[in-house]
Design a protein around this motif. Sequence first.
Motif, PDB file in Angstrom:
ATOM      1  N   LYS A  38      14.706 -15.696 -51.333  1.00 12.24           N
ATOM      2  CA  LYS A  38      14.458 -16.809 -50.254  1.00 12.24           C
ATOM      3  C   LYS A  38      13.592 -16.002 -48.865  1.00 12.24           C
ATOM      4  CE  LYS A  38      16.124 -19.758 -47.026  1.00 12.24           C
ATOM      5  NZ  LYS A  38      15.839 -21.629 -47.713  1.00 12.24           N
ATOM      6  N   PRO A  39      12.635 -16.638 -49.237  1.00 15.48           N
ATOM      7  CA  PRO A  39      10.836 -15.599 -48.393  1.00 15.48           C
ATOM      8  C   PRO A  39      11.164 -15.839 -46.789  1.00 15.48           C
ATOM      9  CG  PRO A  39      10.522 -17.464 -49.459  1.00 15.48           C
ATOM     10  CD  PRO A  39      11.352 -17.704 -50.546  1.00 15.48           C
ATOM     11  N   ILE A  40      10.717 -17.116 -46.839  1.00 10.44           N
ATOM     12  CA  ILE A  40      11.399 -17.521 -45.277  1.00 10.44           C
ATOM     13  C   ILE A  40      12.875 -17.840 -44.886  1.00 10.44           C
ATOM     14  CG2 ILE A  40      10.444 -18.901 -43.796  1.00 10.44           C
ATOM     15  CD1 ILE A  40       7.410 -19.152 -45.266  1.00 10.44           C
ATOM     16  N   ALA A  41      13.892 -17.812 -44.430  1.00 10.16           N
ATOM     17  CA  ALA A  41      15.036 -18.376 -43.592  1.00 10.16           C
ATOM     18  C   ALA A  41      15.445 -18.636 -42.225  1.00 10.16           C
ATOM     19  CB  ALA A  41      15.985 -17.533 -44.329  1.00 10.16           C
ATOM     20  N   ALA A  42      15.380 -19.560 -42.301  1.00  8.00           N
ATOM     21  CA  ALA A  42      15.807 -19.890 -41.247  1.00  8.00           C
ATOM     22  C   ALA A  42      16.842 -20.190 -40.682  1.00  8.00           C
ATOM     23  CB  ALA A  42      14.702 -21.658 -39.866  1.00  8.00           C
ATOM     24  N   GLY A  43      17.891 -19.892 -39.277  1.00  4.89           N
ATOM     25  CA  GLY A  43      19.593 -19.351 -39.182  1.00  4.89           C
ATOM     26  C   GLY A  43      19.687 -17.971 -40.243  1.00  4.89           C
ATOM     27  N   GLY A  44      20.600 -17.257 -38.929  1.00  5.81           N
ATOM     28  CA  GLY A  44      21.431 -16.238 -39.905  1.00  5.81           C
ATOM     29  C   GLY A  44      22.468 -16.279 -39.427  1.00  5.81           C
ATOM     30  N   ASP A  49      26.414  -5.555 -42.708  1.00  6.19           N
ATOM     31  CA  ASP A  49      25.270  -5.097 -42.810  1.00  6.19           C
ATOM     32  C   ASP A  49      23.673  -5.603 -41.342  1.00  6.19           C
ATOM     33  OD1 ASP A  49      25.968  -3.333 -44.388  1.00  6.19           O
ATOM     34  OD2 ASP A  49      25.035  -5.570 -45.764  1.00  6.19           O
ATOM     35  N   GLY A  50      23.767  -6.169 -40.332  1.00  2.00           N
ATOM     36  CA  GLY A  50      23.849  -6.673 -39.431  1.00  2.00           C
ATOM     37  C   GLY A  50      23.606  -8.313 -40.083  1.00  2.00           C
ATOM     38  N   LEU A  51      21.770  -9.363 -38.895  1.00  4.54           N
ATOM     39  CA  LEU A  51      21.257 -10.667 -39.619  1.00  4.54           C
ATOM     40  C   LEU A  51      21.579 -11.213 -40.985  1.00  4.54           C
ATOM     41  CD1 LEU A  51      21.549 -12.696 -37.129  1.00  4.54           C
ATOM     42  CD2 LEU A  51      19.172 -13.060 -37.515  1.00  4.54           C
ATOM     43  N   SER A  52      21.427 -11.793 -41.597  1.00  7.46           N
ATOM     44  CA  SER A  52      22.037 -12.377 -42.888  1.00  7.46           C
ATOM     45  C   SER A  52      21.591 -13.753 -42.921  1.00  7.46           C
ATOM     46  CB  SER A  52      22.847 -11.858 -43.647  1.00  7.46           C
ATOM     47  OG  SER A  52      23.210 -10.670 -43.804  1.00  7.46           O
ATOM     48  N   ASN A  53      20.474 -14.239 -44.216  1.00  9.93           N
ATOM     49  CA  ASN A  53      21.233 -15.422 -44.442  1.00  9.93           C
ATOM     50  C   ASN A  53      21.794 -15.841 -45.635  1.00  9.93           C
ATOM     51  OD1 ASN A  53      19.349 -17.705 -46.110  1.00  9.93           O
ATOM     52  ND2 ASN A  53      19.331 -18.402 -43.796  1.00  9.93           N
ATOM     53  N   ARG A  68      16.244  -4.835 -51.577  1.00  8.28           N
ATOM     54  CA  ARG A  68      16.420  -4.505 -49.655  1.00  8.28           C
ATOM     55  C   ARG A  68      15.854  -5.955 -49.374  1.00  8.28           C
ATOM     56  NH1 ARG A  68      12.010  -1.312 -52.216  1.00  8.28           N
ATOM     57  NH2 ARG A  68      10.306  -2.021 -50.285  1.00  8.28           N
ATOM     58  N   PRO A  69      16.553  -5.746 -48.377  1.00  8.10           N
ATOM     59  CA  PRO A  69      16.383  -7.758 -48.233  1.00  8.10           C
ATOM     60  C   PRO A  69      14.965  -7.826 -47.465  1.00  8.10           C
ATOM     61  CG  PRO A  69      18.432  -6.133 -47.043  1.00  8.10           C
ATOM     62  CD  PRO A  69      17.870  -5.432 -47.536  1.00  8.10           C
TER      63      PRO A  69
END
Length: 225
Positions: A38-44, A49-53, A68-69
């Motif tokens: 997902k090259p560009i994600a809006a919303g996490g 592990d922290g913020l993810s989509n 890796r993310p």
Amino acid sequence: MSIGWFVVGTDTGIGKTHATCALLHALARRHARVCGMKPIAAGGVQTPDGLSNEDSIAHRAASTVRVRPELDNPILLPEPLSPHLAAARAGTAISFDTVLDAVTELRTRTDALVVEGAGGFLVPLSETQTGADLAAALGLPLVLVVGMRLGCLNHALLTAEAIRARGLALAGWIANRVDPDFLCPEENLAYLRTHLGAPLWADLPFSARPDPRADADRFMLPDVL
Ligand SMILES: Nc1ncnc2c1ncn2[C@@H]1O[C@H](COP(=O)(O)OP(=O)(O)OP(=O)(O)O)[C@@H](O)[C@H]1O
Ligand SMILES: C[C@H](N)[C@H](N)CCCCCC(=O)O
Ligand SMILES: [Mg+2]
């Protein structure tokens, strides 16, 4: 260098992620190293592990390699908005170079790569660039996911026309039956089979709990893949 596709949809919220994950499972039957992106994600969402989509989380569960993310989700914007607004509100700009670098590296690490776009084909990425510009920059053949509901014929045909107007290739399409109350689904599907000008790769059923691994059985991929 892997084979790869860019997955576009007739809209946001029509199940590109489910179709992408089902395609990943289908490709994993033929290829060892299969990965979603997902090259560009809006919303996490917050994870250990922290913020993810959420799309990336689903892709990782359907992929056979873990990267890796920064590679499978190089741009993660916190708010679930059109990416141009999410980027502006995050005080950043979407860099195509960041995406292209990640795709280039991923293609050396995988045998099959499936890249899921955000929203629909012309989703704004900035005041001057759209998802279509990103698709053109990547140069990957496109797979169109059609959310089967009233209005999808127009949306599917407009998207196919916009793809071809840019000289890009529509490799195939996936029907995703997101609306259990859609009237005449077979007739709508038949219309698109005749008029979309690309092969139907899969017809995915409505399910209260969509299962991408099970839906991999429904793919009719060209033998060359
Ligand atoms: N075949 C299906 N049957 C029933 N529900 C489905 C099906 N496919 C997807 N859904 C559901 O439809 C909703 C919308 O899907 P989702 O938001 O993942 O779409 P998307 O096109 O990937 O959107 P985005 O533009 O945010 O990437 C989800 O709740 C998903 O579970
Ligand atoms: C936040 C959402 N889930 C998608 N990632 C982005 C959808 C943007 C749609 C913009 C639009 O076409 O109006
Ligand atoms: Mg999605």
